[in-house]
Enzyme design. Structure first.
Site, PDB file in Angstrom:
ATOM      1  N   SER A 157       0.835  -1.209   0.000  1.00 36.60           N
ATOM      2  CA  SER A 157       0.000   0.000   0.000  1.00 36.60           C
ATOM      3  C   SER A 157       0.871   1.261   0.000  1.00 36.60           C
ATOM      4  O   SER A 157       1.990   1.268   0.515  1.00 36.60           O
ATOM      5  CB  SER A 157      -0.894   0.031   1.236  1.00 36.60           C
ATOM      6  OG  SER A 157      -1.817  -1.029   1.224  1.00 36.60           O
TER       7      SER A 157
HETATM    8  N1  SAH Z   1      -1.567  -4.557   3.904  1.00 39.43           N
HETATM    9  C1  SAH Z   1      -0.759  -4.840   2.744  1.00 39.43           C
HETATM   10  C2  SAH Z   1      -1.522  -4.589   1.456  1.00 39.43           C
HETATM   11  C3  SAH Z   1      -1.357  -5.730   0.524  1.00 39.43           C
HETATM   12  S1  SAH Z   1      -2.401  -5.750  -0.900  1.00 39.43           S
HETATM   13  C4  SAH Z   1       0.550  -4.083   2.776  1.00 39.43           C
HETATM   14  O1  SAH Z   1       0.765  -3.263   3.682  1.00 39.43           O
HETATM   15  O2  SAH Z   1       1.396  -4.342   1.937  1.00 39.43           O
HETATM   16  C5  SAH Z   1      -3.793  -6.643  -0.314  1.00 39.43           C
HETATM   17  C6  SAH Z   1      -3.563  -8.052   0.130  1.00 39.43           C
HETATM   18  O3  SAH Z   1      -4.845  -8.614   0.448  1.00 39.43           O
HETATM   19  C7  SAH Z   1      -2.958  -8.992  -0.902  1.00 39.43           C
HETATM   20  O4  SAH Z   1      -1.804  -9.573  -0.375  1.00 39.43           O
HETATM   21  C8  SAH Z   1      -4.055 -10.037  -1.149  1.00 39.43           C
HETATM   22  O5  SAH Z   1      -3.543 -11.338  -1.406  1.00 39.43           O
HETATM   23  C9  SAH Z   1      -4.819  -9.987   0.152  1.00 39.43           C
HETATM   24  N2  SAH Z   1      -6.190 -10.486   0.090  1.00 39.43           N
HETATM   25  C10 SAH Z   1      -7.112 -10.325  -0.898  1.00 39.43           C
HETATM   26  N3  SAH Z   1      -8.267 -10.942  -0.564  1.00 39.43           N
HETATM   27  C11 SAH Z   1      -8.075 -11.496   0.670  1.00 39.43           C
HETATM   28  C12 SAH Z   1      -8.888 -12.290   1.533  1.00 39.43           C
HETATM   29  N4  SAH Z   1     -10.137 -12.638   1.222  1.00 39.43           N
HETATM   30  N5  SAH Z   1      -8.355 -12.700   2.702  1.00 39.43           N
HETATM   31  C13 SAH Z   1      -7.080 -12.369   3.066  1.00 39.43           C
HETATM   32  N6  SAH Z   1      -6.255 -11.643   2.271  1.00 39.43           N
HETATM   33  C14 SAH Z   1      -6.746 -11.213   1.092  1.00 39.43           C
END
Ligand code: SAH
Length: 215
Positions: free
Chosen positions: A65
Site C-alpha cells: 500500500s
Molecule cells: N496490507 C498490505 C496490502 C497488501 S495488498 C501491505 O501493507 O502491503 C492486499 C492483500 O490482500 C494482498 O496480499 C491479497 O492477497 C490480500 N487479500 C485479498 N483478498 C483477501 C482475503 N479474502 N483474505 C485475506 N487476504 C486477502
C-alpha cells in the site's frame, strides 16, 4: 538480510513531511511510519523508490500500500497502545509493521500462500510478533475476536458481515468498498451498540481486490 541505514532514516523523515503536507496529523501514526523500514518490505529492485509516497508491486501480483493510504487507515482505526487490531490482507507486512510500532496487538490474515509464508517470517525477523493466519479474510479471525479495530487492505465489493460481528462495541472497521476496476470509497464503520453501526466516508482510494476462497 538487507540493512536499514541513516540514509534510509533521512528518506523516512522526508516521507513523514510529505504525509504531513497531505494532511496526516496523527503523531502516533507518523512516528510509527518514521520507524518502519519500508524498503525491507519491498523487492530489492524497487528499493530506491521505497520512500516515495506510492504503491509498488510485490510478489503474487499484489501491491504494498501507498504510505498515505497506510497512514489514513491507521488513523481512522482510532486505536491506541494495547488495543487489538485485525488486518485483512497481510501482503508485504508493511501495514502490520506500522500498527505493531504503534503498540497495537496485531492479527493479520492473508489468502496467498506465497505471501503468507514470506511475510510471516519477515515480520518475525524484523522483530514484530503479529498473530498471522493463512486463510480467507472474509471470515475474520473469530477465535481472537472481538477487536478494537479491523482494517481491510483490499477492495471489498461489500461490507463483510462476519467482520462487523467481530468488532467490539465502540470499535471501528476501516474498509475500501467498491468495484475493483474503479476507485473505492474508504468507509469507517463504528459499532455503536450490539445492533447499531454508524458509517462515515473518507475519500477515494485504489486497492487490489479482496477475493473469496472460491476465486
Ligand atoms: N496490507 C498490505 C496490502 C497488501 S495488498 C501491505 O501493507 O502491503 C492486499 C492483500 O490482500 C494482498 O496480499 C491479497 O492477497 C490480500 N487479500 C485479498 N483478498 C483477501 C482475503 N479474502 N483474505 C485475506 N487476504 C486477502
Amino acid at each position: 538480510m538487507r540493512k536499514d541505514t541513516p540514509k534510509h532514516q533521512g528518506l523516512r523523515n522526508q516521507l513523514v513531511e510529505v504525509l504531513r503536507e497531505k494532511g496526516v496529523n496523527n503523531e502516533a501514526v507518523l512516528t510509527a511510519i518514521s520507524k518502519v523500514p519500508r524498503h525491507l518490505y519491498m523487492d530489492s529492485s524497487f528499493e530506491q523508490y521505497a520512500y516515495r509516497d506510492q504503491a509498488f508491486p510485490i510478489r503474487a501480483n499484489q501491491t504494498i500500500s501507498q504510505p498515505y493510504t497506510v497512514a489514513v487507515q491507521s488513523d481512522l482505526l482510532g486505536v491506541s497502545e494495547g488495543d487489538k487490531v485485525l488486518e485483512i490482507g497481510t501482503g508485504s507486512g508493511y501495514q502490520a509493521a506500522v500498527l505493531c510500532e504503534m503498540g497495537v496487538k496485531v492479527f493479520t490474515v492473508e489468502r496467498q500462500k506465497e505471501l503468507f509464508d514470506h511475510t510471516s517470517v519477515l515480520l518475525q525477523q524484523l522483530g514484530y510478533k503479529p498473530t498471522a493466519k493463512f486463510g480467507d479474510g472474509y471470515k475474520g479471525m473469530p477465535t481472537f475476536a472481538p477487536f478494537d479495530g479491523i482494517v481491510v487492505t483490499a477492495a471489498a465489493p461489500e461490507i463483510p458481515k462476519a467482520l462487523l460481528a467481530q468488532l467490539k462495541v465502540g470499535g471501528r472497521l476501516v474498509i475500501p468498498v467498491g468495484a475493483v476496476d474503479a476507485v473505492q470509497t474508504m468507509y469507517c464503520i463504528t459499532r455503536k451498540s450490539e445492533k447499531q453501526f454508524s458509517r462515515a466516508v473518507h475519500g477515494d482510494f485504489r486497492f487490489v481486490p479482496m477475493l473469496s476462497d472460491k476465486e
